[in-house]
Scaffold this motif. Structure first.
Motif, PDB file in Angstrom:
ATOM      1  N   ALA A 144       3.680  -0.155  -1.416  1.00 18.05           N
ATOM      2  CA  ALA A 144       3.989  -1.308  -2.489  1.00 18.05           C
ATOM      3  C   ALA A 144       5.617  -1.168  -2.327  1.00 18.05           C
ATOM      4  O   ALA A 144       6.436  -0.116  -2.166  1.00 18.05           O
ATOM      5  CB  ALA A 144       3.770  -0.626  -3.889  1.00 18.05           C
ATOM      6  N   VAL A 145       6.054  -2.600  -2.537  1.00 20.41           N
ATOM      7  CA  VAL A 145       7.593  -2.876  -2.589  1.00 20.41           C
ATOM      8  C   VAL A 145       7.892  -2.916  -3.993  1.00 20.41           C
ATOM      9  O   VAL A 145       7.382  -3.623  -4.914  1.00 20.41           O
ATOM     10  CB  VAL A 145       7.794  -4.049  -1.897  1.00 20.41           C
ATOM     11  N   ALA A 146       9.137  -2.342  -4.064  1.00 19.60           N
ATOM     12  CA  ALA A 146       9.700  -2.669  -5.771  1.00 19.60           C
ATOM     13  C   ALA A 146      11.211  -2.401  -5.700  1.00 19.60           C
ATOM     14  O   ALA A 146      11.769  -1.596  -5.417  1.00 19.60           O
ATOM     15  CB  ALA A 146       9.184  -1.210  -6.382  1.00 19.60           C
ATOM     16  N   GLY A 147      11.684  -3.758  -5.336  1.00 20.59           N
ATOM     17  CA  GLY A 147      13.105  -3.800  -5.385  1.00 20.59           C
ATOM     18  C   GLY A 147      13.645  -3.589  -3.990  1.00 20.59           C
ATOM     19  O   GLY A 147      12.931  -4.222  -2.990  1.00 20.59           O
ATOM     20  N   ASP A 148      14.366  -2.639  -3.883  1.00 21.84           N
ATOM     21  CA  ASP A 148      14.744  -2.343  -2.607  1.00 21.84           C
ATOM     22  C   ASP A 148      14.374  -1.193  -2.120  1.00 21.84           C
ATOM     23  O   ASP A 148      14.783  -0.539  -1.238  1.00 21.84           O
ATOM     24  CB  ASP A 148      16.388  -2.327  -2.501  1.00 21.84           C
ATOM     25  N   LEU A 149      13.229  -0.773  -2.767  1.00 18.31           N
ATOM     26  CA  LEU A 149      12.480   0.444  -2.403  1.00 18.31           C
ATOM     27  C   LEU A 149      11.073   0.295  -1.743  1.00 18.31           C
ATOM     28  O   LEU A 149      10.476  -1.019  -2.358  1.00 18.31           O
ATOM     29  CB  LEU A 149      12.336   1.576  -3.433  1.00 18.31           C
ATOM     30  N   LEU A 150      10.760   0.746  -1.028  1.00 14.28           N
ATOM     31  CA  LEU A 150       9.367   0.799  -0.388  1.00 14.28           C
ATOM     32  C   LEU A 150       8.686   2.098  -0.727  1.00 14.28           C
ATOM     33  O   LEU A 150       8.996   3.174  -0.293  1.00 14.28           O
ATOM     34  CB  LEU A 150       9.324   0.753   1.187  1.00 14.28           C
ATOM     35  N   ILE A 151       7.577   1.968  -1.625  1.00 13.89           N
ATOM     36  CA  ILE A 151       6.911   3.360  -2.183  1.00 13.89           C
ATOM     37  C   ILE A 151       5.740   3.767  -1.104  1.00 13.89           C
ATOM     38  O   ILE A 151       5.012   2.760  -0.866  1.00 13.89           O
ATOM     39  CB  ILE A 151       6.229   3.007  -3.365  1.00 13.89           C
ATOM     40  N   LEU A 152       5.680   4.915  -0.770  1.00 12.85           N
ATOM     41  CA  LEU A 152       4.578   5.231   0.118  1.00 12.85           C
ATOM     42  C   LEU A 152       4.005   6.393  -0.749  1.00 12.85           C
ATOM     43  O   LEU A 152       4.639   7.645  -1.181  1.00 12.85           O
ATOM     44  CB  LEU A 152       5.203   6.019   1.396  1.00 12.85           C
ATOM     45  N   ALA A 153       2.471   6.463  -0.909  1.00 12.22           N
ATOM     46  CA  ALA A 153       1.847   7.301  -1.735  1.00 12.22           C
ATOM     47  C   ALA A 153       0.440   7.794  -0.896  1.00 12.22           C
ATOM     48  O   ALA A 153      -0.280   7.072  -0.432  1.00 12.22           O
ATOM     49  CB  ALA A 153       1.215   6.643  -2.998  1.00 12.22           C
ATOM     50  N   ASN A 154       0.674   8.967  -0.690  1.00 14.21           N
ATOM     51  CA  ASN A 154      -0.345   9.642   0.524  1.00 14.21           C
ATOM     52  C   ASN A 154      -0.386  11.220   0.215  1.00 14.21           C
ATOM     53  O   ASN A 154      -0.164  11.639  -0.847  1.00 14.21           O
ATOM     54  CB  ASN A 154      -0.056   9.329   1.860  1.00 14.21           C
ATOM     55  N   GLY A 155      -1.113  11.809   1.163  1.00 13.13           N
ATOM     56  CA  GLY A 155      -1.157  13.327   0.952  1.00 13.13           C
ATOM     57  C   GLY A 155      -1.385  13.902   2.246  1.00 13.13           C
ATOM     58  O   GLY A 155      -1.460  13.289   3.129  1.00 13.13           O
ATOM     59  N   ASP A 156      -1.514  15.303   2.086  1.00  6.53           N
ATOM     60  CA  ASP A 156      -2.009  15.959   3.480  1.00  6.53           C
ATOM     61  C   ASP A 156      -3.420  15.773   3.741  1.00  6.53           C
ATOM     62  O   ASP A 156      -4.248  15.427   2.938  1.00  6.53           O
ATOM     63  CB  ASP A 156      -1.651  17.430   3.020  1.00  6.53           C
ATOM     64  N   CYS A 157      -3.773  16.193   4.897  1.00  2.86           N
ATOM     65  CA  CYS A 157      -5.208  16.113   5.251  1.00  2.86           C
ATOM     66  C   CYS A 157      -5.838  17.523   5.644  1.00  2.86           C
ATOM     67  O   CYS A 157      -7.140  17.333   5.983  1.00  2.86           O
ATOM     68  CB  CYS A 157      -4.910  15.193   6.706  1.00  2.86           C
ATOM     69  N   ASN A 158      -5.480  18.539   5.624  1.00  4.33           N
ATOM     70  CA  ASN A 158      -5.889  19.794   6.126  1.00  4.33           C
ATOM     71  C   ASN A 158      -6.403  20.765   5.149  1.00  4.33           C
ATOM     72  O   ASN A 158      -7.106  21.736   5.472  1.00  4.33           O
ATOM     73  CB  ASN A 158      -5.139  20.441   7.137  1.00  4.33           C
TER      74      ASN A 158
END
Length: 413
Positions: A144-158
């Protein structure tokens, strides 16, 4: 507008529409195969000055509707030609993949098997790349783009028993990390609105929890244990489902202010929120019996109930709802639920996407008003903005626009 951890290939039919679910219950998924974005389109007062698509579902309402598209319409969609195409990075040892690009701050951002890449919308020129330190332990990020920031939301897989979430904020111009968090809970849903990042998650080792962070610096603003979010905001109002703390809904939905967590209304119902209207005055939710409900966003009152219409593959332009069920797409009048038209495809369709009076389905393009075929077959998922159609099909991001000579003719050149 699902397996925890966003594991799995995001272009496959099993990938979650926006990775939202009732805690502890396998989520209904929206296939988000592609998404999209944009260069400058034909000039004109009806076209938005700055094309954008800053959430996978267009904006925090998750309506999957771009109200500003004026160049790519039923009159021009048949003249699409390829503008540019780029190959997205591929790694054999990775649990990240290709999904929902977003557009904002003058760039197109796309996930790949190595991390995230940023491109110039008009040319496809690479701006920067962000690479996971361990691609085999980072799930596909929701962007998601918020102003001059790109937010990445995720997590680990293992870790299946005790997975952790990850929130990363990148500078949109450079890709530099501005802040990073690793919450104990996994991140199963996320929405960014009113300068707040709201996430929700549960696991066998973590109590269900909703947490809100400030976009600017990642500071925790508030949290609610034993709640879960579907990841939809209607102008800053977010419905949450209460749980027993271990993924089991307890039968109440409470709508809170995304900035403060203060409750606005509460209802004795377990609702899965699929979208909000473009005007942010209604939520469209499904209940546990498969009924599609239209709910007043201000009060929580049920305005309309449509048995048998419950689906996560839903889009709305305001007057109409577009619901996909297997191989059939049906347009309904939002006020009454009356079926306006229906179209049957030769195979399963994906998330409906609305722009310029057209419905994109991952297959044939339809006229949004009549349901009549209006353009070519476009495989995969697409999003349209700024007069361009962007498509992710396998490890490739491609953009199309109407043929140049016809565009000049429309302008009287």
């Amino acid at each position: 507008m699902v397996r925890p951890r966003w594991a799995g290939h995001p272009l496959s039919p099993s990938y979650a529409r926006s990775v939202r679910y009732f805690p502890g219950v396998q989520a209904l998924r929206r296939t988000v195969t592609a998404l999209v974005f944009v260069g400058l389109a034909l000039p004109g007062p009806a076209q938005a000055a700055t094309p954008r698509w800053d959430h996978p579902g267009y904006d925090a309402e998750d309506s999957w509707f771009n109200p500003h598209e004026a160049a790519l319409t039923p009159a021009t969609v048949g003249r699409l030609t390829r503008s540019w195409s780029v190959h997205l990075r591929h790694l054999d040892e990775s649990c990240s993949g290709f999904s929902a690009p977003v557009l904002g701050a003058g760039r197109v951002f796309a996930t790949d098997r190595a991390g995230v890449s940023a491109y110039r919308p008009s040319s496809g020129a690479l701006s920067w790349r962000f690479t996971w330190e361990h691609a085999d332990d980072n799930s596909t990020a929701r962007l998601a783009v918020a102003g001059d920031l790109l937010i990445l939301a995720n997590g680990d897989c293992n870790s299946m028993s005790d997975p952790d979430g990850r929130l990363t904020a990148l500078d949109t111009a450079t890709g530099r990390v501005r802040w990073r968090l690793e919450p104990d809970n996994p991140i199963d849903s996320v929405v960014v609105d009113k300068n707040v990042v709201l996430v929700s998650g549960t696991s066998p080792s973590d109590e269900d929890r909703v947490a809100a962070y400030r976009v600017r610096d990642g500071r925790l603003l508030w949290s609610r244990p034993r709640h879960a979010s579907s990841g939809v905001s209607a102008d800053g109002l977010v419905p949450l489902a209460t749980t027993d703390g271990s993924g089991v809904p307890t039968g109440t939905t409470v709508a809170v202010d995304i900035a403060t967590g203060a409750p606005r209304w509460s209802r004795r119902a377990t609702w899965q929120v699929q979208a909000a209207s473009p005007a942010a005055d209604r939520f469209y939710v499904t209940d546990r019996s498969g009924v599609l409900l239209s709910v007043d966003a201000r009060t929580g009152a049920v305005l309309l109930a449509l048995p048998g219409r419950g689906t996560p593959l839903l889009a709305t332009d305001g007057p109409r709802l577009y619901v996909a069920d297997g191989v059939r797409l049906t347009a309904l009048a939002a006020g009454t639920g009356r079926a306006l038209w229906s179209y049957t495809f030769p195979g399963p369709i994906t998330q409906p996407v609305l722009a310029g009076g057209l419905v994109y389905t991952g297959s044939r393009v339809l006229n949004a008003s009549t349901g009549a075929p209006a353009g070519p077959t476009v495989p995969g998922g697409v999003i349209v903005t700024g007069g361009r159609l962007y498509q992710v099909n396998g490890p490739r991001l491609t953009t199309y626009l109407p043929e140049l000579r016809d565009r000049r003719s429309e302008l009287g050149v």
